[in-house]
Design a protein around this motif. Structure first.
Motif, PDB file in Angstrom:
ATOM      1  N   GLU A 101      -6.109   3.186  -7.363  1.00 15.23           N
ATOM      2  CA  GLU A 101      -6.924   3.408  -6.159  1.00 15.23           C
ATOM      3  C   GLU A 101      -7.592   2.108  -5.725  1.00 15.23           C
ATOM      4  OE1 GLU A 101      -7.692   5.956  -4.091  1.00 15.23           O
ATOM      5  OE2 GLU A 101      -6.463   7.452  -5.103  1.00 15.23           O
TER       6      GLU A 101
ATOM      7  N   LYS B  42       1.066   6.570  -7.004  1.00 12.64           N
ATOM      8  CA  LYS B  42      -0.034   7.489  -7.330  1.00 12.64           C
ATOM      9  C   LYS B  42       0.421   8.939  -7.210  1.00 12.64           C
ATOM     10  CE  LYS B  42      -3.350   6.520  -4.698  1.00 12.64           C
ATOM     11  NZ  LYS B  42      -4.389   6.108  -3.778  1.00 12.64           N
ATOM     12  N   SER B  43       1.199   9.225  -6.199  1.00 20.14           N
ATOM     13  CA  SER B  43       1.722  10.582  -6.026  1.00 20.14           C
ATOM     14  C   SER B  43       2.617  10.963  -7.201  1.00 20.14           C
ATOM     15  CB  SER B  43       2.501  10.658  -4.713  1.00 20.14           C
ATOM     16  OG  SER B  43       3.145  11.888  -4.589  1.00 20.14           O
TER      17      SER B  43
ATOM     18  N   ARG C 173       0.749   4.208  -2.880  1.00 22.56           N
ATOM     19  CA  ARG C 173       0.543   5.639  -2.604  1.00 22.56           C
ATOM     20  C   ARG C 173       1.662   6.470  -3.242  1.00 22.56           C
ATOM     21  NH1 ARG C 173      -1.522   3.423   2.136  1.00 22.56           N
ATOM     22  NH2 ARG C 173       0.453   3.464   3.250  1.00 22.56           N
ATOM     23  N   GLN C 174       2.896   5.988  -3.157  1.00 27.72           N
ATOM     24  CA  GLN C 174       4.016   6.699  -3.758  1.00 27.72           C
ATOM     25  C   GLN C 174       3.883   6.756  -5.278  1.00 27.72           C
ATOM     26  OE1 GLN C 174       7.274   4.372  -2.287  1.00 27.72           O
ATOM     27  NE2 GLN C 174       7.225   5.315  -0.263  1.00 27.72           N
TER      28      GLN C 174
ATOM     29  N   PRO D 177       0.816  -1.231   0.000  1.00 26.13           N
ATOM     30  CA  PRO D 177       0.000   0.000   0.000  1.00 26.13           C
ATOM     31  C   PRO D 177       0.842   1.270   0.000  1.00 26.13           C
ATOM     32  CG  PRO D 177      -0.744  -1.502   1.720  1.00 26.13           C
ATOM     33  CD  PRO D 177       0.504  -2.078   1.140  1.00 26.13           C
ATOM     34  N   LYS D 178       1.953   1.213   0.703  1.00 28.26           N
ATOM     35  CA  LYS D 178       2.849   2.373   0.763  1.00 28.26           C
ATOM     36  C   LYS D 178       3.406   2.698  -0.626  1.00 28.26           C
ATOM     37  CE  LYS D 178       6.773   3.537   3.687  1.00 28.26           C
ATOM     38  NZ  LYS D 178       7.786   2.921   4.534  1.00 28.26           N
TER      39      LYS D 178
ATOM     40  N   GLU E 286      -5.015  -0.209  -4.358  1.00 30.81           N
ATOM     41  CA  GLU E 286      -4.583   0.204  -3.020  1.00 30.81           C
ATOM     42  C   GLU E 286      -5.609  -0.209  -1.969  1.00 30.81           C
ATOM     43  OE1 GLU E 286      -3.346   4.116  -0.380  1.00 30.81           O
ATOM     44  OE2 GLU E 286      -4.157   4.407  -2.392  1.00 30.81           O
TER      45      GLU E 286
END
Length: 170
Positions: free
Chosen positions: A137, A35-36, A32-33, A28-29, A140
């Motif tokens: 999304e 997606k950023s 998120r990275q 998940p981490k 995740e």
């Protein structure tokens, strides 16, 4: 000597359980990275008008490893000038995938995005980025669900497996 062997088995299986839990935590981490990074890519494409190799280098500095490694090799392939943006993207995925905790679903979404990279105008490219972000999304949400379900269980299972082995061997 038996005590040393028993302790070794217990430590090894516990470590294995914690290592599996670490992988569940990393996915998940990293999503998120990623997606950023894709949001930053979208902003750079839409507003800065920088060349793609420059954007990739900028993203390499903004996101942590292993996601940064992906953008680093992407920038390198683009700077060499022998590959199209799509080919460089796919090669970067293949080259750096083993460094990540990401699964096949994310890989397929990124490959599909890579096929469109550099082939459309800014607004169409933005739509493809948003589509990829939506897919990530969902992935995740699945990764967070798996993490909450299985993280504690995997840790405990590692320890309990070692304990069972020690009891059976003694």
């Amino acid at each position: 000597m038996k005590l040393f062997g028993a302790l070794f088995i217990l430590v090894a299986t516990t470590w294995f359980g914690f290592d599996l839990a670490k992988q569940l935590n990393a996915r998940p981490k990293q999503l998120r990275q990623l997606k950023s990074a894709l949001r930053s890519l979208e902003a750079e494409i839409m507003y800065s008008h920088r060349p793609l190799p420059q954007i990739a280098r900028l993203l390499t500095e903004q996101v942590p490893k292993p996601i940064a490694s992906f953008f680093d090799s992407f920038a390198t392939y683009l700077e060499m000038g022998q590959k199209s943006a799509g080919e460089a993207w796919l090669l970067s995925i293949e080259e750096n995938w083993r460094l990540t905790a990401l699964k096949q679903g994310e890989k397929e979404a990124l490959k599909q995005f890579g096929q469109t990279l550099g082939q459309h105008d800014r607004y169409s490219q933005q739509k493809h980025i948003v589509l990829t972000l939506n897919h990530l999304e969902r992935e995740e949400a699945d990764a967070v669900d798996r993490q909450t379900r299985y993280e504690k269980m995997v840790k405990s299972l590692g320890f309990l497996t070692g304990l069972l082995l020690v009891i059976l061997l003694l």
